[in-house]
Design a protein around this motif. Structure first.
Motif, mmCIF file in Angstrom:
data_model
loop_
_atom_site.group_PDB
_atom_site.id
_atom_site.type_symbol
_atom_site.label_atom_id
_atom_site.label_comp_id
_atom_site.label_asym_id
_atom_site.label_seq_id
_atom_site.Cartn_x
_atom_site.Cartn_y
_atom_site.Cartn_z
ATOM 1 N N THR A 193 0.924 -1.285 0.030
ATOM 2 C CA THR A 193 -0.067 -0.054 0.095
ATOM 3 C C THR A 193 0.897 1.276 -0.023
ATOM 4 N N THR A 209 -2.678 7.693 1.186
ATOM 5 C CA THR A 209 -3.398 6.441 1.888
ATOM 6 C C THR A 209 -2.567 6.395 3.385
ATOM 7 N N ALA A 261 -6.698 2.920 4.392
ATOM 8 C CA ALA A 261 -7.625 3.795 3.955
ATOM 9 C C ALA A 261 -7.172 5.035 3.488
ATOM 10 N N PHE A 279 -13.407 4.280 1.707
ATOM 11 C CA PHE A 279 -13.299 2.668 1.919
ATOM 12 C C PHE A 279 -14.468 2.088 1.614
ATOM 13 N N ALA A 280 -14.416 0.793 1.065
ATOM 14 C CA ALA A 280 -15.425 0.100 0.420
ATOM 15 C C ALA A 280 -16.270 -0.492 1.786
ATOM 16 N N SER A 337 -12.490 -3.628 4.902
ATOM 17 C CA SER A 337 -11.616 -3.505 3.464
ATOM 18 C C SER A 337 -10.408 -2.722 3.845
ATOM 19 N N ASP A 386 -7.746 -0.421 1.512
ATOM 20 C CA ASP A 386 -8.157 0.495 0.367
ATOM 21 C C ASP A 386 -7.047 1.343 0.348
ATOM 22 N N TRP A 408 -9.576 4.301 -6.419
ATOM 23 C CA TRP A 408 -8.793 3.618 -5.484
ATOM 24 C C TRP A 408 -8.838 2.048 -5.538
ATOM 25 N N SER A 439 -9.130 -1.445 -3.615
ATOM 26 C CA SER A 439 -9.902 -2.205 -2.739
ATOM 27 C C SER A 439 -9.825 -3.492 -2.710
ATOM 28 N N ASP A 440 -9.879 -4.459 -1.559
ATOM 29 C CA ASP A 440 -9.805 -5.568 -1.464
ATOM 30 C C ASP A 440 -10.213 -6.186 0.083
ATOM 31 N N ARG A 493 -12.268 1.027 -7.685
ATOM 32 C CA ARG A 493 -13.556 1.701 -7.074
ATOM 33 C C ARG A 493 -13.407 3.012 -7.524
#
Length: 264
Positions: free
Chosen positions: A101, A122, A130, A150-151, A155, A157, A174, A176-177, A188
């Motif tokens: 990240t 981030t 995030a 954030f999702a 998550s 992000d 961004w 996201s997972d 996203r």
């Protein structure tokens, strides 16, 4: 650089400034201000940072007369984000198969309109990563508003970019997972309208594209490099639409770039 001389193949000189703080993010300038504002957030901040540095570049079209001055903007305390675990699928597990990240630097272009400068980076949000966006007031060196994107509540992000219009409508893209769910890194989109309340988090937005559910492990690195840069750009034909560019997984050893459109 003096664009007119550059475009016409003429010689030009370029001033150089040394000893600057961190990585500078240049602005996309939407106004007629004779100054451009560049902001930097230090990359590594254990246990946390509470300021960003703003540089005011004045008279940039005249190399011999350009000036650069620094000032400080206080922000809510932030720290370097954790790396993002991948979904527990195939050979992947949430402990050993991580994606990078990066750190807390601003890595995309700011948007400058009037006294407002929009930017995102981030940071850590609890035990998650995030993006956090800001609207800075360049006249008073203060934060007009800030918030996370954030999702969902579990998550990770990161790799965000931001763009704004002259009306101060905002777009963000961004990655996201979800580590333990069947969600590989997604691209996203989200945003806010100028009429939305200040200092509120952006909504989870929508998915532009999802990567296939595979274990992304293209190298022997124990943290895989991920999308150092993304971008979101206002559509020149409609200020209520924007184009985003971000990374996606093609298969376990290959990545690609995805381009998509969003709007209000």
């Amino acid at each position: 650089m003096a664009k007119a001389r550059l475009y016409n193949g003429l010689s030009f000189s370029v001033p150089r400034y040394d000893g600057l703080v961190g990585t500078l993010a240049p602005p996309i300038v939407l106004d007629q201000n004779r100054s451009a504002y560049l902001v930097a957030a230090p990359a590594f901040l254990p246990p946390g940072g509470s300021t960003v540095t703003k540089y005011t570049l004045t008279n940039a079209s005249n190399a011999s007369g350009a000036t650069l001055a620094s000032s400080t903007i206080r922000v809510p305390v932030y720290s370097v984000p954790p790396n993002a675990p991948q979904p527990t699928v195939g050979a992947c597990n949430a402990t050993t198969n991580l994606v990078d990240t990066l750190d807390a630097r601003f890595v995309n272009a700011s948007t400058q309109t009037g006294s407002s400068l929009f930017q995102v980076h981030t940071v850590a949000l609890g035990s998650f990563a995030a993006p956090k966006f800001y609207e800075f007031n360049t006249s008073t060196n203060t934060v007009v508003q800030s918030g996370f994107v954030f999702a969902g509540s579990s998550s990770f992000d990161w790799n965000a970019s931001i763009a704004a219009t002259t009306a101060k409508n905002v777009f963000v893209t961004w990655t996201s997972d979800l580590a333990t769910a069947t969600t590989a890194p997604q691209v996203r989109f989200s945003g806010r309208l100028v009429s939305d309340p200040l200092n509120t988090n952006l909504g989870p937005g929508f998915v532009l594209v999802s990567s296939p559910l595979v274990c992304y492990n293209p190298s022997t690195d124990n943290v895989e490099r991920w999308g150092d840069y993304s971008a979101v750009t206002i559509d020149p034909l409609s200020s209520l639409r924007a184009w985003g560019v971000n990374e996606k997984i093609i298969n376990g050893t290959t990545w690609g770039t995805r381009i998509g459109n969003m709007g209000y």
